[in-house]
Scaffold this motif. Structure first.
Motif, PDB file in Angstrom:
ATOM      1  N   LEU A  87      28.626  41.328  39.696  1.00 18.29           N
ATOM      2  CA  LEU A  87      29.621  40.550  38.956  1.00 18.29           C
ATOM      3  C   LEU A  87      30.308  39.524  39.857  1.00 18.29           C
ATOM      4  O   LEU A  87      31.290  38.896  39.479  1.00 18.29           O
ATOM      5  CB  LEU A  87      30.674  41.485  38.346  1.00 18.29           C
ATOM      6  CG  LEU A  87      30.171  42.466  37.276  1.00 18.29           C
ATOM      7  CD1 LEU A  87      31.296  43.388  36.839  1.00 18.29           C
ATOM      8  CD2 LEU A  87      29.602  41.727  36.071  1.00 18.29           C
ATOM      9  N   GLY A  88      29.827  39.402  41.082  1.00 18.04           N
ATOM     10  CA  GLY A  88      30.302  38.331  41.951  1.00 18.04           C
ATOM     11  C   GLY A  88      31.387  38.722  42.937  1.00 18.04           C
ATOM     12  O   GLY A  88      31.985  37.862  43.574  1.00 18.04           O
ATOM     13  N   ILE A  89      31.674  40.001  43.065  1.00 17.93           N
ATOM     14  CA  ILE A  89      32.668  40.415  44.068  1.00 17.93           C
ATOM     15  C   ILE A  89      31.963  40.490  45.428  1.00 17.93           C
ATOM     16  O   ILE A  89      30.912  41.108  45.543  1.00 17.93           O
ATOM     17  CB  ILE A  89      33.281  41.787  43.715  1.00 17.93           C
ATOM     18  CG1 ILE A  89      33.785  41.814  42.271  1.00 17.93           C
ATOM     19  CG2 ILE A  89      34.398  42.151  44.694  1.00 17.93           C
ATOM     20  CD1 ILE A  89      34.870  40.818  41.956  1.00 17.93           C
ATOM     21  N   PRO A  90      32.542  39.852  46.454  1.00 17.84           N
ATOM     22  CA  PRO A  90      31.854  39.842  47.756  1.00 17.84           C
ATOM     23  C   PRO A  90      31.762  41.238  48.382  1.00 17.84           C
ATOM     24  O   PRO A  90      32.666  42.056  48.223  1.00 17.84           O
ATOM     25  CB  PRO A  90      32.723  38.925  48.629  1.00 17.84           C
ATOM     26  CG  PRO A  90      33.694  38.282  47.721  1.00 17.84           C
ATOM     27  CD  PRO A  90      33.794  39.093  46.479  1.00 17.84           C
ATOM     28  N   ASP A  91      30.675  41.428  49.099  1.00 17.24           N
ATOM     29  CA  ASP A  91      30.349  42.708  49.733  1.00 17.24           C
ATOM     30  C   ASP A  91      31.460  43.193  50.675  1.00 17.24           C
ATOM     31  O   ASP A  91      31.754  44.379  50.741  1.00 17.24           O
ATOM     32  CB  ASP A  91      29.032  42.532  50.509  1.00 17.24           C
ATOM     33  CG  ASP A  91      28.577  43.816  51.155  1.00 17.24           C
ATOM     34  OD1 ASP A  91      28.042  44.657  50.413  1.00 17.24           O
ATOM     35  OD2 ASP A  91      28.762  43.973  52.365  1.00 17.24           O
ATOM     36  N   ILE A 113      46.632  52.368  48.417  1.00 15.69           N
ATOM     37  CA  ILE A 113      47.336  52.030  47.188  1.00 15.69           C
ATOM     38  C   ILE A 113      46.422  52.345  46.013  1.00 15.69           C
ATOM     39  O   ILE A 113      45.226  52.052  46.047  1.00 15.69           O
ATOM     40  CB  ILE A 113      47.707  50.528  47.191  1.00 15.69           C
ATOM     41  CG1 ILE A 113      48.548  50.207  48.431  1.00 15.69           C
ATOM     42  CG2 ILE A 113      48.453  50.160  45.917  1.00 15.69           C
ATOM     43  CD1 ILE A 113      48.618  48.733  48.746  1.00 15.69           C
ATOM     44  N   GLU A 114      46.998  52.952  45.004  1.00 16.26           N
ATOM     45  CA  GLU A 114      46.243  53.184  43.783  1.00 16.26           C
ATOM     46  C   GLU A 114      46.860  52.357  42.663  1.00 16.26           C
ATOM     47  O   GLU A 114      48.064  52.110  42.668  1.00 16.26           O
ATOM     48  CB  GLU A 114      46.273  54.666  43.408  1.00 16.26           C
ATOM     49  CG  GLU A 114      45.416  55.507  44.339  1.00 16.26           C
ATOM     50  CD  GLU A 114      45.318  56.954  43.901  1.00 16.26           C
ATOM     51  OE1 GLU A 114      44.218  57.513  43.983  1.00 16.26           O
ATOM     52  OE2 GLU A 114      46.343  57.517  43.477  1.00 16.26           O
ATOM     53  N   SER A 115      46.023  51.922  41.718  1.00 11.63           N
ATOM     54  CA  SER A 115      46.516  51.180  40.567  1.00 11.63           C
ATOM     55  C   SER A 115      45.899  51.753  39.308  1.00 11.63           C
ATOM     56  O   SER A 115      44.686  51.940  39.235  1.00 11.63           O
ATOM     57  CB  SER A 115      46.140  49.701  40.680  1.00 11.63           C
ATOM     58  OG  SER A 115      46.360  49.068  39.439  1.00 11.63           O
ATOM     59  N   SER A 116      46.756  51.998  38.306  1.00  6.95           N
ATOM     60  CA  SER A 116      46.239  52.516  37.039  1.00  6.95           C
ATOM     61  C   SER A 116      45.387  51.454  36.342  1.00  6.95           C
ATOM     62  O   SER A 116      44.654  51.757  35.406  1.00  6.95           O
ATOM     63  CB  SER A 116      47.394  52.951  36.143  1.00  6.95           C
ATOM     64  OG  SER A 116      48.324  51.892  36.030  1.00  6.95           O
ATOM     65  N   LEU A 117      45.479  50.195  36.804  1.00  6.22           N
ATOM     66  CA  LEU A 117      44.667  49.136  36.193  1.00  6.22           C
ATOM     67  C   LEU A 117      43.232  49.146  36.725  1.00  6.22           C
ATOM     68  O   LEU A 117      42.347  48.540  36.145  1.00  6.22           O
ATOM     69  CB  LEU A 117      45.299  47.772  36.451  1.00  6.22           C
ATOM     70  CG  LEU A 117      46.709  47.607  35.868  1.00  6.22           C
ATOM     71  CD1 LEU A 117      47.233  46.208  36.144  1.00  6.22           C
ATOM     72  CD2 LEU A 117      46.704  47.871  34.367  1.00  6.22           C
ATOM     73  N   LEU A 118      43.038  49.815  37.862  1.00  2.98           N
ATOM     74  CA  LEU A 118      41.670  50.017  38.360  1.00  2.98           C
ATOM     75  C   LEU A 118      41.221  51.376  37.834  1.00  2.98           C
ATOM     76  O   LEU A 118      41.450  52.406  38.453  1.00  2.98           O
ATOM     77  CB  LEU A 118      41.649  49.992  39.889  1.00  2.98           C
ATOM     78  CG  LEU A 118      42.026  48.663  40.553  1.00  2.98           C
ATOM     79  CD1 LEU A 118      42.182  48.833  42.050  1.00  2.98           C
ATOM     80  CD2 LEU A 118      40.986  47.601  40.257  1.00  2.98           C
ATOM     81  N   ARG A 119      40.621  51.336  36.670  1.00  2.43           N
ATOM     82  CA  ARG A 119      40.357  52.605  35.973  1.00  2.43           C
ATOM     83  C   ARG A 119      39.106  53.315  36.494  1.00  2.43           C
ATOM     84  O   ARG A 119      38.106  52.670  36.818  1.00  2.43           O
ATOM     85  CB  ARG A 119      40.207  52.340  34.471  1.00  2.43           C
ATOM     86  CG  ARG A 119      41.557  52.080  33.786  1.00  2.43           C
ATOM     87  CD  ARG A 119      41.357  51.631  32.360  1.00  2.43           C
ATOM     88  NE  ARG A 119      40.592  52.615  31.583  1.00  2.43           N
ATOM     89  CZ  ARG A 119      39.913  52.311  30.486  1.00  2.43           C
ATOM     90  NH1 ARG A 119      39.907  51.075  30.035  1.00  2.43           N
ATOM     91  NH2 ARG A 119      39.249  53.242  29.836  1.00  2.43           N
ATOM     92  N   ALA A 164      36.430  44.553  33.736  1.00  4.98           N
ATOM     93  CA  ALA A 164      37.882  44.344  33.847  1.00  4.98           C
ATOM     94  C   ALA A 164      38.318  44.475  35.310  1.00  4.98           C
ATOM     95  O   ALA A 164      39.147  43.705  35.798  1.00  4.98           O
ATOM     96  CB  ALA A 164      38.623  45.347  32.974  1.00  4.98           C
ATOM     97  N   THR A 165      37.713  45.442  35.993  1.00  2.00           N
ATOM     98  CA  THR A 165      38.019  45.629  37.421  1.00  2.00           C
ATOM     99  C   THR A 165      37.626  44.384  38.209  1.00  2.00           C
ATOM    100  O   THR A 165      38.390  43.896  39.050  1.00  2.00           O
ATOM    101  CB  THR A 165      37.260  46.857  37.962  1.00  2.00           C
ATOM    102  OG1 THR A 165      37.683  47.999  37.217  1.00  2.00           O
ATOM    103  CG2 THR A 165      37.540  47.082  39.438  1.00  2.00           C
ATOM    104  N   ALA A 166      36.442  43.851  37.892  1.00  2.00           N
ATOM    105  CA  ALA A 166      35.964  42.651  38.591  1.00  2.00           C
ATOM    106  C   ALA A 166      36.899  41.472  38.323  1.00  2.00           C
ATOM    107  O   ALA A 166      37.227  40.702  39.234  1.00  2.00           O
ATOM    108  CB  ALA A 166      34.536  42.327  38.155  1.00  2.00           C
ATOM    109  N   THR A 167      37.348  41.313  37.056  1.00  2.00           N
ATOM    110  CA  THR A 167      38.268  40.225  36.709  1.00  2.00           C
ATOM    111  C   THR A 167      39.544  40.335  37.531  1.00  2.00           C
ATOM    112  O   THR A 167      40.049  39.343  38.089  1.00  2.00           O
ATOM    113  CB  THR A 167      38.615  40.294  35.205  1.00  2.00           C
ATOM    114  OG1 THR A 167      37.390  40.301  34.474  1.00  2.00           O
ATOM    115  CG2 THR A 167      39.463  39.122  34.775  1.00  2.00           C
ATOM    116  N   LEU A 168      40.051  41.537  37.612  1.00  2.00           N
ATOM    117  CA  LEU A 168      41.271  41.777  38.376  1.00  2.00           C
ATOM    118  C   LEU A 168      41.059  41.432  39.851  1.00  2.00           C
ATOM    119  O   LEU A 168      41.898  40.787  40.484  1.00  2.00           O
ATOM    120  CB  LEU A 168      41.676  43.248  38.218  1.00  2.00           C
ATOM    121  CG  LEU A 168      43.092  43.590  38.643  1.00  2.00           C
ATOM    122  CD1 LEU A 168      44.083  43.120  37.585  1.00  2.00           C
ATOM    123  CD2 LEU A 168      43.235  45.078  38.865  1.00  2.00           C
TER     124      LEU A 168
END
Lengths: 434, 212
Positions: free
Chosen positions: B172-176, B99-105, B126-130
């Motif tokens: 930024l805190g996203i798990p590995d 899946i691709e998302s235009s919000l993941l720039r 922004a990617t991390a927030t999402l």
């Protein structure tokens, strides 16, 4: 597997049989003049179809030219009575062929077997300057191996003039772009017999011949990761054998075929690893923070050339096969990649960037004797050496699309391998198919 | 995603109950006062002040409710926008539907470089927030290069680009275990052109969603 018989013919008593080892040509000389060779029409013995004989003649003439050693004297330059002459001339009347300017003469005959499926080729090679017979041989096999027989004949002719066999019975594997995908193909040294090996619509890269010429190792993205695969030359037995997360790319076989060096990305960057040929026992060879790429085993199995940007820009390095004794080989320019060893192990060819353009170079393994082989001819990449060390195959965009080219290892006689329009890259040269 | 919204609704509800009780108290008190005591000027002032306070509180409550409604609507709109941004993609010869998302720039790199440009850090934040908002999503970072480089060194460069983006998202805190990487080197350009504009587009890290 193709099988055919080889019958060296006995020298007839009236031939001058003193074909001592005289080296006519030194391919490593910076320049040399091609030997002009006369090719009288071949004779079709008995009921042999003339079309078959014509094919032998054409393949022969083409391969002699491609070798870079010979200039075939144009048939129309022959006097009329010689234009009509067919087959092997009387060795006692070689004088009549001398005014053509040829220094050598190659003549022969084809015989179709009574069953119609086998063919025999017979040839004789003469030195016109010294008026002596050099060699005569017969080859016999199924009709479909005809080109292979001619390739062996040309190898023999080259041997007579250089004391080292040619590589006309070798193949070159390369990558062909087809839309979004890249497939692996192979072609004979003369660009004929082009065959597609992979057919999976994926991105297939970096073919590497096993030392026994039976398999090709390569990288494919079939499973959404660059993994290493093995495939037979006929496209059968596709087998994934190394698939760690991250890169599994750029394989190079040890000369004994037991191990493979490659790029792997187990630690978040590309390093050089050594694995068993079945993918087992991965061992990291490079240390430090650089990006490491394109490992290539030396012909004696002792050394590995590779690319590293540990100095700030990608350069060629050499290390022992256990990862020790690392030394930098290239110092000129700031982008030197894609090393390939000469079969003697004394030189390395690589791709270097000069003024935004990529060109092919060779350099001694002692770091001396840098030579540039391509100039003003688009981008030239991925060089690899032929098994006799006389040629280098590479990709070039000199005519627009990327195509495989072959050059003498001194840069002379550059020619495209196939007649395709482009999309070719990443050549790899087989050993001789004996 | 809904879980995250719940505490907000609960908190709002508690406040509503509090305000309601307080309102009842306010309404009850003056009545008693009328029976027991003579209304004095002082008391009526107090009464007026209290009424004013009640009115203010009620207005605040209404405003807060409105704000909460708006927030909820915005969140739902964002969710709809995210869902709408998702496009499933299948690549011939490469296993799996992603899946691709235009919000993941995409982010982009300088020539021969793999460090993240300062401006692109905002994109990755922004990617991390999402990713934090949708904690079940697993992504893959693709490292890509432009055509001006040799094949295998570009594979190494792409590997490094993908991993430098991964490391930033980890910071930024996203798990590995939610991030994998893949290098395509120069094999999959977005723009096939042979000029700077195309090259700049092709030197990129691209994101795909492997599972939602």
């Amino acid at each position: 597997m193709v099988k055919y018989l080889l019958f060296p013919i006995l020298l007839l008593s009236f031939f001058i049989s003193s074909a001592e080892a005289r080296v006519y040509l030194d391919i490593n000389a910076p320049t040399f003049v091609r030997i002009p060779i006369a090719l009288p029409k071949w004779k079709s013995a008995d009921k042999t179809p003339p079309a078959l004989t014509a094919k032998v003649y054409e393949t022969l003439s083409n391969n002699l030219t491609l070798s870079g050693f010979f200039r075939v004297v144009p048939h129309q330059d022959f006097p009329l009575h010689l234009q009509q002459r067919e087959g092997i001339p009387n060795p006692l009347s070689l004088e009549e062929w001398m005014p053509l300017g040829g220094e050598a003469l190659l003549a022969g005959e084809t015989f179709l077997g009574s069953d119609g499926t086998h063919i025999k080729l017979k040839f004789h090679l003469f030195d016109l300057i010294e008026k002596k017979h050099l060699v005569g041989k017969e080859y016999e096999g199924p009709i479909e191996t005809l080109r292979n027989m001619v390739h062996r004949m040309v190898n023999e002719v080259i041997f007579q003039f250089t004391r080292e066999k040619g590589v006309h019975n070798t193949k070159i594997a390369f990558v062909v772009r087809q839309g979004e995908s890249k497939e692996i193909y192979s072609a004979d040294f003369d660009g004929e017999s082009v065959k597609q090996i992979t057919q999976n619509q994926s991105i297939n890269l970096s073919p590497a011949w096993s030392p026994d010429n039976k398999k090709i190792a390569f990288t494919s993205y079939l499973k959404r990761n660059p993994d290493l695969y093995m495939i037979d030359l006929d496209g059968k037995n596709l087998h994934r054998f190394l698939f760690f997360p991250g890169l599994n790319a750029s394989p190079s076989w040890s000369p004994d075929g037991k191990q493979i060096v490659l790029m792997m990305g187990l630690e978040g960057k590309s390093d050089i690893y050594l694995v068993d040929a079945n993918g087992g026992n991965p061992k990291k060879l490079t240390k430090g923070h650089g990006n490491e790429a394109s490992p290539r085993w030396s012909p004696n199995g002792k050394w590995i050339a590779f690319v590293s940007d540990r100095s700030g820009s990608p350069q060629i390095y050499i290390m022992a096969q256990d990862g020790s004794n690392v030394r930098r080989l290239t110092f000129e320019g700031n982008y030197n990649t894609e090393p390939s060893w000469s079969p003697k192990g004394d030189r390395i060819t690589f791709c270097g960037r000069v003024g935004g353009r990529f060109n092919i170079f060779t350099i001694g393994t002692d770091g001396f004797g840098l030579q540039k082989l391509t100039t003003n001819s688009g981008n030239n990449e991925s060089p690899c050496w032929s098994p006799d060390g006389r040629y280098i195959a590479f990709s070039s965009t000199r005519t627009g699309g990327s195509k495989i080219y072959i050059t003498n290892s001194n840069g002379l006689n550059q020619r495209p391998l196939t007649s395709s329009k482009g999309g070719e890259s990443n050549p790899a040269w087989s050993k001789r198919f004996e | 995603m809904i879980k995250k919204g719940c505490p907000m609704v609960g908190k709002g509800f508690n406040i509503l109950v509090l305000i309601f009780c307080f309102g009842l108290l306010m309404m009850g008190c003056p009545k008693k006062a009328v029976i027991k005591e003579e209304p004095s000027a002082e008391k009526s002032e107090e009464f007026a002040a209290e009424r004013q306070r009640t009115a203010r509180l009620e207005a605040e409550r209404a405003e807060r409710a409105l704000r909460e409604k708006e927030l909820k609507e915005r969140e739902e709109a964002a969710k709809r926008e995210f869902e709408k941004s998702l496009v499933t993609k299948k690549t011939p010869g490469i296993e799996g539907e992603v899946i691709e998302s235009s919000l993941l720039r995409d982010i982009h790199f300088d020539f021969d470089q793999y460090d993240i440009r300062p401006g692109d850090k905002e994109i990755l934040k922004a990617t991390a927030t999402l990713l934090k908002k949708y904690p079940s999503i697993k992504i893959q970072i693709e490292g890509h290069c432009d055509e001006r480089g040799t094949l295998e060194y570009n594979l190494a460069l792409g590997e490094r680009r993908a991993n430098s983006v991964k490391n930033y998202l980890l910071s930024l805190g996203i798990p590995d275990d939610r991030i994998s990487t893949i290098s395509y080197g120069k094999e999959r350009p977005v723009d096939p052109g042979h000029y700077e504009e195309a090259w700049a587009k092709n030197r990129r890290a691209h994101f795909i969603i492997l599972s939602k």
